[in-house]
Design an enzyme around this catalytic site. Sequence first.
Site, PDB file in Angstrom:
ATOM      1  N   SER A  61       1.458 -17.439 -30.802  1.00  0.00           N
ATOM      2  CA  SER A  61       2.620 -18.275 -31.122  1.00  0.00           C
ATOM      3  C   SER A  61       2.303 -19.541 -31.900  1.00  0.00           C
ATOM      4  CB  SER A  61       3.357 -18.651 -29.845  1.00  0.00           C
ATOM      5  OG  SER A  61       4.110 -17.557 -29.408  1.00  0.00           O
ATOM      6  N   LYS A  64       3.932 -19.915 -35.185  1.00  0.00           N
ATOM      7  CA  LYS A  64       5.377 -20.188 -35.360  1.00  0.00           C
ATOM      8  C   LYS A  64       5.656 -21.442 -36.201  1.00  0.00           C
ATOM      9  CE  LYS A  64       6.788 -17.219 -31.642  1.00  0.00           C
ATOM     10  NZ  LYS A  64       6.498 -16.915 -30.271  1.00  0.00           N
ATOM     11  N   TYR A 189       5.808  -9.747 -38.049  1.00  0.00           N
ATOM     12  CA  TYR A 189       5.672 -10.646 -36.891  1.00  0.00           C
ATOM     13  C   TYR A 189       4.383 -10.356 -36.106  1.00  0.00           C
ATOM     14  CZ  TYR A 189       6.385 -12.673 -32.304  1.00  0.00           C
ATOM     15  OH  TYR A 189       6.184 -13.377 -31.134  1.00  0.00           O
ATOM     16  N   TYR A 241       7.260 -24.163 -24.859  1.00  0.00           N
ATOM     17  CA  TYR A 241       8.347 -23.386 -24.222  1.00  0.00           C
ATOM     18  C   TYR A 241       9.002 -24.186 -23.097  1.00  0.00           C
ATOM     19  CZ  TYR A 241       5.068 -20.121 -26.282  1.00  0.00           C
ATOM     20  OH  TYR A 241       4.195 -19.532 -27.123  1.00  0.00           O
ATOM     21  N   VAL A 259      -0.379 -17.280 -26.542  1.00  0.00           N
ATOM     22  CA  VAL A 259      -0.962 -16.510 -25.431  1.00  0.00           C
ATOM     23  C   VAL A 259      -2.401 -16.048 -25.694  1.00  0.00           C
ATOM     24  CG1 VAL A 259       1.188 -15.750 -24.346  1.00  0.00           C
ATOM     25  CG2 VAL A 259       0.171 -14.369 -26.177  1.00  0.00           C
TER      26      VAL A 259
HETATM   27  N1  GLN Z   1       2.579 -12.150 -29.948  1.00  0.00           N
HETATM   28  C1  GLN Z   1       3.071 -12.750 -28.765  1.00  0.00           C
HETATM   29  C2  GLN Z   1       4.376 -12.093 -28.330  1.00  0.00           C
HETATM   30  O1  GLN Z   1       5.190 -11.840 -29.143  1.00  0.00           O
HETATM   31  C3  GLN Z   1       3.273 -14.220 -28.967  1.00  0.00           C
HETATM   32  C4  GLN Z   1       3.760 -14.924 -27.737  1.00  0.00           C
HETATM   33  C5  GLN Z   1       3.062 -16.197 -27.423  1.00  0.00           C
HETATM   34  O2  GLN Z   1       2.009 -16.543 -27.938  1.00  0.00           O
HETATM   35  N2  GLN Z   1       3.625 -16.935 -26.499  1.00  0.00           N
HETATM   36  O3  GLN Z   1       4.599 -11.822 -27.203  1.00  0.00           O
END
Ligand code: GLN
Length: 305
Positions: A61, A64, A189, A241, A259
Amino acid sequence: MDELLEQLVEECRGCTSQGKVATYIPELAKANPEELGIYVLQSDGRHCQAGAYQKRFTIQSVVKPILLLLALMDNGEDYVRARVGVEATGKPFDAINMTDQTLFSDHINPMVNMGAIAMCTLIKGSSYEERFQRLLELTRKLAGDPEIRLDEAVYLSEKRTGNKNRALAYLLKTYGMIEDEVEEVLDCYFKACSISVNSKDLAHIAFVLANRGRLPQTDERVFSRRYAHYVNAILMTCGMYDGSGDFAVNVGVPAKSGVGGGIMAVVPTRMGIGIYGPSLDEKGNSVAGIQVLKGLSERMYLSIF
Ligand code: GLN
């Protein structure tokens, strides 16, 4: 400063046992939960590092904000703002954030999955492969690292198992928020999330946001001051988040987690920080990474509040 970082890494390593590595993307389960690294790039050009700062991991993420920057650079603020909102969701990163009736652009936050999937459709390119390549080029440029590549194994692992993201993308399609073929958008994505970086790369990217759009050393402008302001503000309210409020209180700088274990923290005008610590809390944020940032913020008065 090197000593301070070494000390913080040693102090915080213990709390890696309070979290777990992500397993819902099978390839991520291979990470060593005890690893911890930090790289800091300061506005006077000095840098310091400790622990596993050279270790490569997938950006997840943390891509993003880069997606948002590219969407802004390609389309301008008004166009992006009309399609992707800025209000915090206060929900997990993969939440289905909608009312019973319909989905509005104001429900779509660029720092969670649904928003990021929608942003893939805003990037310019004649194919989704070209869009991804442009995102990869921007990531390399911001990080000052031409070696940055796609981690094919993580990409394929997520593509195979990413059904929650498929559900989110089909919802976007149902409500007319995306028009293109869902699998093509998702492919972009999943690739975006699987860009392989290290803590140094994240520190450099954060530095450009802290430096209001200019690269270190050359001072070349990559994006406008306004876009730095826009992205940093959203990182502050939603970058961690549903842990963003806690992070604001305890650390107090714009930041983005992933993550894969990465955290990119932006200390406006002062420094860019990159962290690697794959042991995650229940919200998907690096447990030890947050502790290191808290310690650094307290000792160096980094909070913007
Ligand atoms: N690729 C991960 C997902 O879509 C990204 C989520 C994250 O890093 N929080 O679940």
